[in-house]
Design a protein around this motif. Structure first.
Motif, mmCIF file in Angstrom:
data_model
loop_
_atom_site.group_PDB
_atom_site.id
_atom_site.type_symbol
_atom_site.label_atom_id
_atom_site.label_comp_id
_atom_site.label_asym_id
_atom_site.label_seq_id
_atom_site.Cartn_x
_atom_site.Cartn_y
_atom_site.Cartn_z
ATOM 1 N N UNK C 53 7.361 63.847 -2.720
ATOM 2 C CA UNK C 53 5.936 63.157 -2.210
ATOM 3 C C UNK C 53 5.418 63.907 -0.981
ATOM 4 N N UNK C 54 6.511 64.436 -0.113
ATOM 5 C CA UNK C 54 5.986 65.101 0.903
ATOM 6 C C UNK C 54 5.563 66.721 0.594
ATOM 7 N N UNK C 55 5.959 67.028 -0.685
ATOM 8 C CA UNK C 55 5.352 68.583 -1.144
ATOM 9 C C UNK C 55 6.598 69.603 -1.089
ATOM 10 N N UNK C 56 7.882 69.012 -0.413
ATOM 11 C CA UNK C 56 8.916 70.098 -0.585
ATOM 12 C C UNK C 56 9.379 70.523 -1.723
ATOM 13 N N UNK C 57 9.505 69.520 -2.574
ATOM 14 C CA UNK C 57 10.063 69.905 -3.891
ATOM 15 C C UNK C 57 9.086 69.431 -4.947
ATOM 16 N N UNK C 58 9.214 70.197 -6.070
ATOM 17 C CA UNK C 58 8.413 70.242 -7.193
ATOM 18 C C UNK C 58 8.788 69.182 -8.314
ATOM 19 N N UNK C 59 8.075 68.084 -8.724
ATOM 20 C CA UNK C 59 8.620 67.466 -9.741
ATOM 21 C C UNK C 59 8.515 68.404 -11.099
ATOM 22 N N UNK C 60 9.887 68.091 -11.953
ATOM 23 C CA UNK C 60 9.815 68.788 -13.339
ATOM 24 C C UNK C 60 8.753 68.297 -14.217
ATOM 25 N N UNK C 61 8.640 67.062 -14.144
ATOM 26 C CA UNK C 61 7.322 66.473 -15.025
ATOM 27 C C UNK C 61 6.856 65.185 -14.258
ATOM 28 N N UNK C 62 5.770 64.702 -14.753
ATOM 29 C CA UNK C 62 5.169 63.589 -14.113
ATOM 30 C C UNK C 62 4.240 63.861 -13.265
ATOM 31 N N UNK C 63 3.424 62.920 -12.652
ATOM 32 C CA UNK C 63 2.085 63.313 -11.940
ATOM 33 C C UNK C 63 2.528 62.340 -10.415
ATOM 34 N N UNK C 64 1.768 62.769 -9.487
ATOM 35 C CA UNK C 64 1.795 62.154 -8.231
ATOM 36 C C UNK C 64 0.394 62.065 -7.756
ATOM 37 N N UNK C 65 -0.094 60.866 -7.245
ATOM 38 C CA UNK C 65 -1.395 61.021 -6.844
ATOM 39 C C UNK C 65 -1.373 60.234 -5.684
ATOM 40 N N UNK C 66 -2.195 60.836 -4.577
ATOM 41 C CA UNK C 66 -2.606 60.176 -3.336
ATOM 42 C C UNK C 66 -3.976 59.973 -3.299
ATOM 43 N N UNK C 67 -4.247 58.585 -3.032
ATOM 44 C CA UNK C 67 -5.665 58.268 -3.159
ATOM 45 C C UNK C 67 -6.318 58.751 -4.331
ATOM 46 N N UNK C 68 -5.741 58.615 -5.297
ATOM 47 C CA UNK C 68 -6.492 58.919 -6.696
ATOM 48 C C UNK C 68 -6.180 60.533 -6.921
ATOM 49 N N UNK C 69 -5.886 61.244 -5.977
ATOM 50 C CA UNK C 69 -5.990 62.795 -6.271
ATOM 51 C C UNK C 69 -4.613 63.329 -6.622
ATOM 52 N N UNK C 70 -4.432 64.204 -7.518
ATOM 53 C CA UNK C 70 -3.295 64.489 -7.899
ATOM 54 C C UNK C 70 -2.537 65.825 -7.099
ATOM 55 N N UNK C 71 -1.343 65.385 -6.716
ATOM 56 C CA UNK C 71 -0.683 66.406 -5.543
ATOM 57 C C UNK C 71 0.001 67.598 -6.232
ATOM 58 N N UNK C 72 0.081 67.516 -7.376
ATOM 59 C CA UNK C 72 0.808 68.781 -8.017
ATOM 60 C C UNK C 72 0.387 69.981 -7.777
ATOM 61 N N UNK C 73 1.011 70.707 -7.396
ATOM 62 C CA UNK C 73 0.590 72.140 -7.040
ATOM 63 C C UNK C 73 0.004 72.261 -5.592
ATOM 64 N N UNK C 74 -0.141 71.094 -4.842
ATOM 65 C CA UNK C 74 -0.693 71.369 -3.648
ATOM 66 C C UNK C 74 0.347 71.342 -2.488
ATOM 67 N N UNK C 75 0.562 72.422 -1.700
ATOM 68 C CA UNK C 75 1.467 72.616 -0.735
ATOM 69 C C UNK C 75 1.630 71.637 0.421
ATOM 70 N N UNK C 76 2.875 71.449 0.851
ATOM 71 C CA UNK C 76 2.874 70.382 1.922
ATOM 72 C C UNK C 76 1.768 70.388 3.152
ATOM 73 N N UNK C 77 1.682 71.580 3.508
ATOM 74 C CA UNK C 77 0.537 71.519 4.614
ATOM 75 C C UNK C 77 -0.892 71.423 4.105
ATOM 76 N N UNK C 78 -1.183 71.105 2.949
ATOM 77 C CA UNK C 78 -2.323 70.729 2.466
ATOM 78 C C UNK C 78 -2.448 69.290 2.086
#
Lengths: 288, 353, 368
Positions: C53-78
């Motif tokens: 969730x914090x972005x330090x690890x990348x999921x193997x599959x699945x999606x993760x959304x914060x406020x409706x926006x996908x966080x896959x590929x977003x680095x932790x500092x963003x």
């Protein structure tokens, strides 16, 4: 009673280091100092005075050589730091277990052979008929042989190579002690690579940086073989000068004075360096 | 003191007595002057043992000065460095000529060395090995180099090397038509010569590839072809000649510089018997030839060249005709204080850009 | 279609490592402003989930959304999330003010504004005037609050907390539980809190997910998780429980009769459970569900009543307990009310226990 015996024990424990300091450090320096304040009047006839020290400041060649040696050593230290920091960071933070040990050992392997052999190795690589020159010709990048030896750049290469381990070791130690979660916290709070390096990693590594720099600076300043063997026609080095005074000129008086000046002036440079970087010696040596 | 200690002390004293006949000779010398086979023969014949430390002139004197003439029983500095070192530091003791077999020495060399190494009426040195320094030239590429100053010629630019030491100053001075040895006693005249040489060497500096420091270094540079003309010792040139016939020693037109390495007794040497035994042993003709074959230089021993191998003799004769031999400039004793003047000159040349 | 966008949403998250699957088909969402805990034993994958969730690890599959926006590929500092680390990770080379202001500096906020915002947030966590102090001059609880302030000053959409109370001593931990809950309410920010300590989760959370072997066993309110555990793992992991293995000997009117070796039969209520005669079951029963019967009290027919001997009295204030050895040799943990009555109870006393069939939970047991 018990405090008396424990104190005796303490003295006994300290005796070897005390003896070592006295016999090998203090006494020779006292002797050297006495020699350095003798002025030669004639054969077997000496006066006491500071003429030898004055000679250093009045003869431009001497203090210019010292300044040159100091500047080159500072430059070598900076280059070593720039080169050593990424290596240390990689070893400390990006590798684990076996790879870490292997890399660390690889840094140390060159130090299993003597400095002379290492320097000769560089001579074989850099000389006109050497490996690099032939390689460049073979690749067609140059038409004739190139001489890469006998200049200040060659000295710099030799100095950095000789001292890089002494920069990497303290840096790895301090960087190892930097908790990974601090770096992660930096990213988590929106930090970029640069800002994390600047605000978190470097401040943490400062004691290691400073102690590494002191060691490398002193090693470079006191190096004798590398500047002599790799250096060019103008490459005077202060330690070489001391050697010349002692051995070829039979002028132990001036040589001793130079020795003390080297000690004093290099301490001054280190002191200024600590002041500029805002570190204290106890802080640096205590933590790393 | 307890009994057992007393007993062991007596035992040590008893053992020490016969040992005074078979001593350990601590020899401070040059590489090649004490070959293994010579040492083995000497040890077998006399019962002494030999410990060899190899060094050079300056370090020999520095070592003896540091110990006030102790630590070694026999040393071999060049004859020009004896009387001044004795005057300043008192690190030698006089030679007892009655213990030396004078018949083994070539008389002219023995007397010349005696004259050069006399201080306060006492003789301190005996001649051993002699040689010269001059030019080592790759004749195929730098055949025109015949004198010291030819090293500054544009045709050999960047492929020249010499040492930044006193022989270079002396050689250049002779080549420039000056007579530095004659000015040894006159500080002002000598300084004048030094100033002229300094100007010449500073001007010559761009021609030089590097100032060499050790014998192996210059041999390496010449062998690889990176340097084609250099100031160097005769033996170095002859050794290179064995590998590459183009390279050889050339006696400069202004004269090769001749040196004689000697035997001296350090002031606090403990094994004088062994030292005299060694001197008398190595000056025998067949032993002297063995030393010449390893060191590459000839000795002051009578008939010492008889057993020398033919190649070496041929190379020697190729470099020196009679005129060149007569023209050799033998180093006179260096007066005290001269080195300081030469040192400043050398420093200035080194620093000049 | 969805009336309120959840702050955090995980869809079939999977994380595979070389040799094992750390996170296995996790799906959940966290409504805005709520306190969500992930409770599980160490090694269950909760830290991996949090780090994804914090972005330090990348999921193997699945999606993760914060406020409706996908966080896959977003680095932790963003990512609009902040994290309070297990050991807080306060920067020891900076003072408190610089620590708290770090995130704002990265955003290029002006110096003067950083100063006001830092002092404001420090005031909100109850630490005014500490900006100039060094990190090591603060107590454990104060550091805790600084760590939260350092995140909250950035006004993140979601605050992640990685067992931040673990290093504190018990008393302070109890205190901080209440304080954290109060802070969450005050900031009205979504908190995702991971812990292995059930009491932390139960006290603070709006919702708890119980995690085991990379999967969520149950998501529910603390009350649900405690009182109506859906799986044997939840029943065993959350709260204290007596655990008996027994076989169904009869099933009638939603009441099962179970028999265990050497024990008297027990009855449990299990409406529509589908268990049938002969099945091996695991029965979980909370210590506080068992009643100690005073001498001479009537035993009602609907409850399970058994005789036993007091094996040990474990006095622990309000959480005191006795262990009672039943006739068949099974040890029952029974809550010991501190209301008098049983204060004279001693080891070796004979005693009767009673519990209602509806209080026990049954799960199918593996046939051994």
């Amino acid at each position: 009673m018990s405090s008396d015996t424990s104190r005796l024990g303490l003295y006994l424990l300290l005796a070897p280091i005390f003896l070592w300091l006295t016999v090998l450090i203090i006494l020779p320096h006292v002797g050297l100092f006495i020699v350095s304040i003798s002025e030669k009047v004639g054969p077997r006839d000496y006066d006491t005075g500071f003429a030898n020290y004055a000679a250093f400041f009045t003869e431009p060649l001497y203090w210019r050589t010292f300044a040159r040696t100091t500047i080159m050593s500072v430059l070598a230290t900076v280059l070593t730091l720039i080169l050593g920091f990424p290596i240390a960071y990689y070893i400390a933070k990006l590798t684990k277990g076996r790879a870490k040990t292997t890399l660390f050992l690889m840094c140390m392997i060159p130090f299993w052979v003597s400095e002379l052999v290492r320097t000769f190795g560089w001579m074989i690589l850099l000389r006109e008929t050497g490996v690099f020159s032939n390689l460049l010709q073979y690749l067609g990048l140059v038409t004739g042989p190139v001489e890469m030896l006998y200049n200040d750049a060659a000295i710099m290469v030799g100095l950095v190579y000789t001292s890089i381990l002494f920069m990497v070791v303290p840096l790895v130690t301090t960087l190892d002690s930097l908790d990974d979660s601090l770096i992660e916290a930096g990213y988590d709070l929106g930090g970029t690579n640069t800002s994390i390096m600047r605000e978190i990693v470097i401040p943490h590594a400062m004691p290691g940086i400073v102690s590494g720099c002191i060691v490398v600076f002193m090693l470079s300043l006191g190096n004798y073989l590398t500047p002599i063997l790799l250096g060019g026609k103008d490459s005077l080095w202060f330690t070489g000068m001391i050697y010349t005074q002692f051995i070829t000129r039979f002028n132990w008086e001036l040589g001793s004075a130079f020795g003390f000046l080297l000690l004093a002036l290099s301490s001054l440079v280190v002191f200024l360096g600590l002041k500029v970087s805002g570190q204290s010696l106890s802080n640096t040596m205590g933590r790393s | 003191m307890n009994k057992s200690l007393l007993v062991s002390l007596i035992a040590i004293a008893a053992l020490a007595a016969p040992m005074s006949q078979a001593e350990t000779l601590r020899l401070l010398t040059w590489g090649g002057y004490a070959p293994e086979d010579v040492i083995a023969k000497f040890e077998a014949e006399t019962g002494h043992t030999v410990e060899v430390t190899t060094s050079n002139n300056e370090e020999m004197i520095a070592k003896l000065r540091a110990t006030n003439g102790g630590g070694f029983d026999l040393a071999q500095p060049s004859q020009d460095r004896i009387s001044s070192a004795q005057e300043e530091f008192g690190i030698y003791k006089p030679i007892d000529m009655s213990r030396v077999n004078a018949e083994l020495f070539i008389p002219s060399m023995l007397s010349a060395t005696a004259g050069n190494t006399t201080y306060d009426g006492e003789v301190y040195g005996l001649p051993h090995v002699w040689g010269t320094s001059g030019l080592v030239v790759n004749t195929a590429e730098a055949g025109d180099v015949r004198d010291y100053t030819d090293l500054c010629d544009a045709s050999v630019a960047g492929k020249v090397s010499y040492r930044l030491k006193r022989p270079t100053l002396i050689g250049f001075a002779y080549s420039m038509g000056l007579d530095p040895f004659a000015a040894y006693g006159d500080t002002e005249a000598y300084q004048d010569i030094l100033d002229q040489v300094e100007a010449k060497l500073t001007e010559c500096k761009p021609n030089v590839k590097t100032y060499w420091g050790g014998g192996d270094e210059i041999k390496n540079l010449l062998r690889s072809g990176e340097v084609i003309a250099s100031m160097a010792w005769d033996t170095g040139g002859w050794q290179l000649n064995a590998d590459n016939p183009d390279i050889t020693f050339v006696a400069p037109e202004a004269g090769a510089l001749g040196w004689i390495d000697t035997f001296v007794l350090p002031a606090r040497g403990r094994a004088d018997d062994a030292a005299y035994d060694w001197i008398n042993f190595v000056m025998q003709p067949e032993i002297a030839a063995m030393i010449t074959n390893t060191a590459g230089n000839f000795t002051a021993a009578v008939d010492g060249d008889a057993g020398v191998n033919a190649d070496l003799k041929a190379r020697y004769q190729g470099s020196f005709d009679q005129e060149a031999i007569d023209n050799i400039k033998w180093y006179p004793p260096v007066p005290a204080g001269l080195e300081a003047m030469e040192g400043s000159t050398l420093d200035r040349i080194n620093a000049a850009n | 279609m969805i009336p309120t966008n959840p702050d955090l949403e995980c869809r079939d998250l999977i994380k595979d490592f070389d040799t094992f699957r750390a996170v296995d088909h996790i799906r959940f969402d966290v409504p805005k402003g709520s306190f969500f805990s992930i409770l599980g034993p160490s090694g269950c994958g909760k830290t991996t989930l949090l780090r994804m969730i914090a972005g330090f690890q990348t999921p193997s599959s699945g999606d993760l959304l914060i406020k409706g926006r996908s966080m896959i590929g977003v680095p932790p500092n963003k990512r609009p999330v902040s994290m309070v680390f297990q050991h807080l990770a306060l920067f020891p080379t900076m003072n408190i003010g610089d620590n708290v202001g770090f995130g704002l500096r990265q955003r290029g906020v002006s110096r003067s504004e950083i100063k006001t915002r830092v002092s404001k947030v420090l005031e909100r966590v109850g630490l005014p005037n500490v900006a100039e102090r060094r990190v090591d001059q603060l107590s454990g609880g104060q550091k805790q609050r600084v760590a939260i302030a350092r995140c909250m000053v950035l006004e993140p959409d979601v605050l992640l907390l990685d067992e931040p109370l673990g290093a504190l001593d018990l008393k302070l931990r109890e205190h901080m539980k209440v304080e954290l809950k109060a802070l969450q309410a005050a900031f009205d920010t979504t908190f995702v809190y991971i812990t292995h300590d059930q009491s932390e989760a139960l006290v603070m959370s709006d919702n708890i997910a119980v995690m085991n072997n990379g999967r969520f066993e149950q998501i529910g309110t603390p009350h649900d998780v405690y009182n109506a555990p859906e799986t044997a793992f939840v029943a065993g992991f959350v709260g204290d429980a007596n655990k008996i293995t027994a076989r169904v000997s009869s099933a009638k009117d939603g009441v099962l009769t179970l028999s265990a070796d050497g024990e008297s039969d027990i009855r449990v209520a299990a409406q529509n459970s589908g268990f049938h005669v002969g099945q091996l079951l695991q029965v979980y029963l909370r210590p506080e569900a068992i009643e100690l019967l005073p001498n001479g009290a009537e035993a009602d027919k609907a409850s399970n009543v058994s005789h036993g001997i007091v094996d040990a009295v474990l006095f622990n204030g309000a959480n005191s307990m006795v262990t009672v050895k039943a006739e068949g040799g099974v040890l029952w943990k029974v809550a010991l009310p501190q209301t008098g009555g049983f204060s004279s109870l001693q080891k070796g006393d004979a005693i009767r226990t009673r519990w209602h069939p509806a209080q026990a939970r049954c799960y199918q047991a593996a046939e051994g």
